[in-house]
Structure formats: structure tokens, C-alpha cells
Write an enzyme that holds these catalytic residues in place. Structure first.
Site, short mmCIF file in Angstrom:
data_model
loop_
_atom_site.label_atom_id
_atom_site.label_comp_id
_atom_site.label_asym_id
_atom_site.label_seq_id
_atom_site.Cartn_x
_atom_site.Cartn_y
_atom_site.Cartn_z
N ASN A 41 15.39 -45.38 -19.78
CA ASN A 41 15.72 -45.64 -21.14
C ASN A 41 16.92 -44.69 -21.40
O ASN A 41 16.42 -43.51 -21.59
CB ASN A 41 14.62 -45.94 -22.06
CG ASN A 41 15.09 -46.00 -23.32
OD1 ASN A 41 16.12 -46.29 -23.73
ND2 ASN A 41 14.36 -45.99 -24.42
N LYS A 99 18.81 -44.52 -23.73
CA LYS A 99 18.90 -44.37 -25.00
C LYS A 99 20.37 -44.21 -25.60
O LYS A 99 21.14 -45.27 -25.07
CB LYS A 99 18.26 -43.22 -25.77
CG LYS A 99 16.78 -43.25 -25.14
CD LYS A 99 15.98 -42.05 -26.07
CE LYS A 99 14.30 -42.33 -25.55
NZ LYS A 99 13.34 -41.25 -25.75
N HIS A 132 10.62 -50.07 -29.55
CA HIS A 132 10.54 -48.59 -28.97
C HIS A 132 10.33 -47.65 -30.34
O HIS A 132 11.07 -48.17 -31.53
CB HIS A 132 12.08 -48.15 -28.39
CG HIS A 132 11.78 -46.60 -27.96
ND1 HIS A 132 12.06 -45.54 -28.75
CD2 HIS A 132 11.62 -46.39 -26.78
CE1 HIS A 132 11.75 -44.57 -28.01
NE2 HIS A 132 11.34 -45.03 -26.69
N GLU A 171 11.75 -45.27 -31.45
CA GLU A 171 12.88 -44.67 -32.40
C GLU A 171 13.63 -46.00 -33.10
O GLU A 171 13.95 -45.64 -34.21
CB GLU A 171 13.86 -44.12 -31.40
CG GLU A 171 13.50 -42.85 -31.03
CD GLU A 171 14.08 -42.51 -29.50
OE1 GLU A 171 14.80 -43.11 -28.89
OE2 GLU A 171 13.38 -41.36 -28.81
N GLU A 208 3.28 -45.48 -25.19
CA GLU A 208 4.26 -44.30 -25.59
C GLU A 208 3.83 -43.45 -26.90
O GLU A 208 4.02 -43.90 -28.02
CB GLU A 208 5.73 -44.74 -26.02
CG GLU A 208 6.38 -45.42 -24.68
CD GLU A 208 7.67 -45.14 -24.66
OE1 GLU A 208 8.21 -44.40 -23.56
OE2 GLU A 208 8.54 -45.43 -25.52
N GLY A 220 9.83 -37.38 -26.12
CA GLY A 220 11.18 -36.51 -26.62
C GLY A 220 11.31 -35.13 -26.51
O GLY A 220 10.39 -34.47 -26.11
N SER A 234 8.06 -37.91 -22.05
CA SER A 234 8.29 -36.87 -21.37
C SER A 234 7.51 -36.73 -19.92
O SER A 234 7.16 -35.80 -19.08
CB SER A 234 7.26 -35.46 -21.76
OG SER A 234 7.73 -35.41 -23.23
P1 PGA Z 1 11.24 -39.18 -23.13
O1 PGA Z 1 11.52 -40.19 -23.89
O2 PGA Z 1 11.09 -39.37 -21.40
O3 PGA Z 1 12.53 -38.34 -23.04
O4 PGA Z 1 10.13 -38.49 -23.64
C1 PGA Z 1 10.51 -41.73 -23.43
C2 PGA Z 1 10.92 -42.72 -24.35
O5 PGA Z 1 11.31 -42.53 -25.41
O6 PGA Z 1 10.93 -43.85 -23.91
#
Ligand code: PGA
Length: 252
Positions: free
Chosen positions: A9, A11, A94, A96, A164, A170, A212
Site C-alpha cells: 500500500n 498510500k 483503511h 487512515e 490492522e 505507521g 509495521s
Molecule cells: P505500515 O502501514 O506498514 O507503514 O505500518 C501499514 C498500513 O497502514 O497498511
């Protein structure tokens, strides 16, 4: 179907289309040698390649999709439009996006559209935080059933659930999940899905993990976490880091 799936992803990255092209080319190269892993790359809409050739090992994803084929929906992109570009997987709900106001009901409506267009929805769920009384589990079960509301039994095996937990996502993550903790959560999610769809169908739903994931956490999580893959954020932005995860998963 491959044994594992790893979804990158991106983003709101990278900054330019030429960087996006380079990254996609590198991931495409990495995917060639994979034996039991399918890779999905989900760039921002603007960087979706015009001509994408899906292979057995590499598919194109999107980070969201709106319902309706065409119409008066300013700023939105439909699953049908994405399909025409070669997109096969769509990340939905997601955290976010949920933080910006996306509700379970919207996720369910989008998932329904994505399935109708024969694409695969990757539905993100996960608790914001944990409490000592386990109230977060009840909330998670509701989030799952409400985000899947309306999805028929015959379609559900095409859905991927991405677990998640927000606290593990993040660069501001406040915790890490270990493989034991992840295993427990996947069992809980499977139980929730079993209540909704019955054991036989529920056992076919793929559950992946995101939060992460990198070269250091991936080995244990894939071997003992009871997941069929990962949804990767930051570590999907460089071929080196992403390649490490792919190799780990493919040799698990
Ligand atoms: P990250 O993000 O691997 O940077 O923690 C995962 C996600 O938000 O899908």
C-alpha cells in the site's frame, strides 16, 4: 491461487510518476522469482499504469473505490473504472480513510460494488486501542460484521480481511504485535466470520496482517501468526525492503 499474498500500500507516495514507474518496475522484477506468493501493488490513482499486464505473481491494486459505474460523484473513482485499467484488488476501509470519516456502512457499500465488478476487496479492520476488559474485541466483531454487511455467502470467499490494529501502524505506532498475539487475533476473526457465514465458508476467507511489517518482523509473523500474507505500508516503498519481505514470505 498462490499460498500467500503480499500487498504494498503505497498510500500517498511517491512524489512523481517517474519514481512510481521505477518502483513498479523493480517490484515486477522481484515478483518473477516468487514461487508461492502473489504480490499486489497499490499505488495512488494518478500513478496507476495505463498498460498493466497482470501476471500470476503480480497484480495491480487500488487504495479505494467508489460505488456506481459512472456518474455525478466529484473526486471519486469507481471500481469499474479501476477494473478497466487492470486493477484486480481494492483496499477498502483503511484506518487512515476511516479516520477521515469513512464508516462501516460506506465500506460495505464499496465492497459490494467491488465484488459486483469481480474485483477482490481487501477490507481493513482493527482496533484503535486495547482495554483491559476486552471491549475492543466486541468493537472489532461489530466492525467486521458491519463492514461485510450485505456480502452474500457465495461471494465472501473472494474477500480478503486485513487485520490492522491502529496502534501498530505507521511511524507513530505505539506497540508491536508478536506472532502469538497475531495468532490469537486471527482465531477471533475466524470465529466472527464463522458466526456470520458458517465454518466451511469462513475457513476460505484469507486473513492478512498489516502494521509495521518489515524484514525483521515478517519471518515470525508469517510462520506463526496464522495469516496468509501482509498489507505493507512503509516497507513497500523501497524495492530492497519490500523484496526482503517477499523473500521471507515465499520461503516460509
Ligand atoms: P505500515 O502501514 O506498514 O507503514 O505500518 C501499514 C498500513 O497502514 O497498511
Amino acid at each position: 491461487m498462490s499460498k500467500y499474498i503480499v500487498i504494498g500500500n503505497w498510500k500517498m507516495n511517491p512524489e512523481t510518476s517517474s519514481l512510481a514507474e521505477k518502483l513498479l518496475a523493480s517490484v515486477s522484477k522481484l515478483s518473477v522469482s516468487l514461487k508461492k506468493t502473489e504480490v499486489v501493488v497499490a499505488p495512488p490513482y494518478v500513478f496507476l499504469p495505463k498498460k498493466f499486464k497482470k501476471t500470476k505473481k503480480l497484480s495491480l491494486g487500488a487504495q479505494d473505490a467508489f460505488w456506481g459505474g459512472v456518474g455525478a460523484s466529484t473526486g471519486e473513482v469507481s471500481s469499474l473504472q479501476l477494473k478497466k485499467l487492470g486493477v484486480s484488488h481494492v483496499i477498502l476501509g483503511h484506518s487512515e480513510r476511516r479516520a477521515l470519516g469513512e464508516t462501516d456502512a460506506m465500506v460495505a457499500k464499496k465492497a459490494d460494488a467491488v465484488l459486483r465488478d469481480s474485483l477482490i476487496p481487501v477490507i481493513c479492520v482493527g482496533e484503535k486501542e486495547r482495554d483491559a476488559h476486552g471491549e475492543y474485541l466486541t468493537l472489532l466483531a461489530h466492525q467486521i460484521s458491519d463492514s461485510l454487511a450485505g456480502i452474500q455467502k457465495r461471494d465472501i470467499a473472494n474477500v480478503i480481511i486485513a487485520y490492522e490494529p491502529l496502534w501498530a501502524i505507521g511511524k507513530n505506532a505505539t506497540g508491536v504485535i508478536d506472532s502469538h498475539g497475531l495468532h490469537q487475533m486471527t482465531i477471533f476473526i475466524q470465529k466472527t466470520l464463522t458466526t456470520l457465514y458458517g465454518r466451511e465458508v469462513a475457513s476460505k476467507i484469507r486473513i492478512i496482517y498489516g502494521g509495521s511489517v518489515d524484514g525483521s518482523t515478517a519471518p515470525e509473523l508469517i510462520r506463526q501468526g496464522n495469516v496468509t500474507g501482509f498489507l505493507v505500508g512503509r516497507a513497500s516503498l523501497t524495492a530492497k525492503d519490500f523484496g526482503e519481505i517477499l523473500k521471507t514470505v515465499d520461503t516460509a
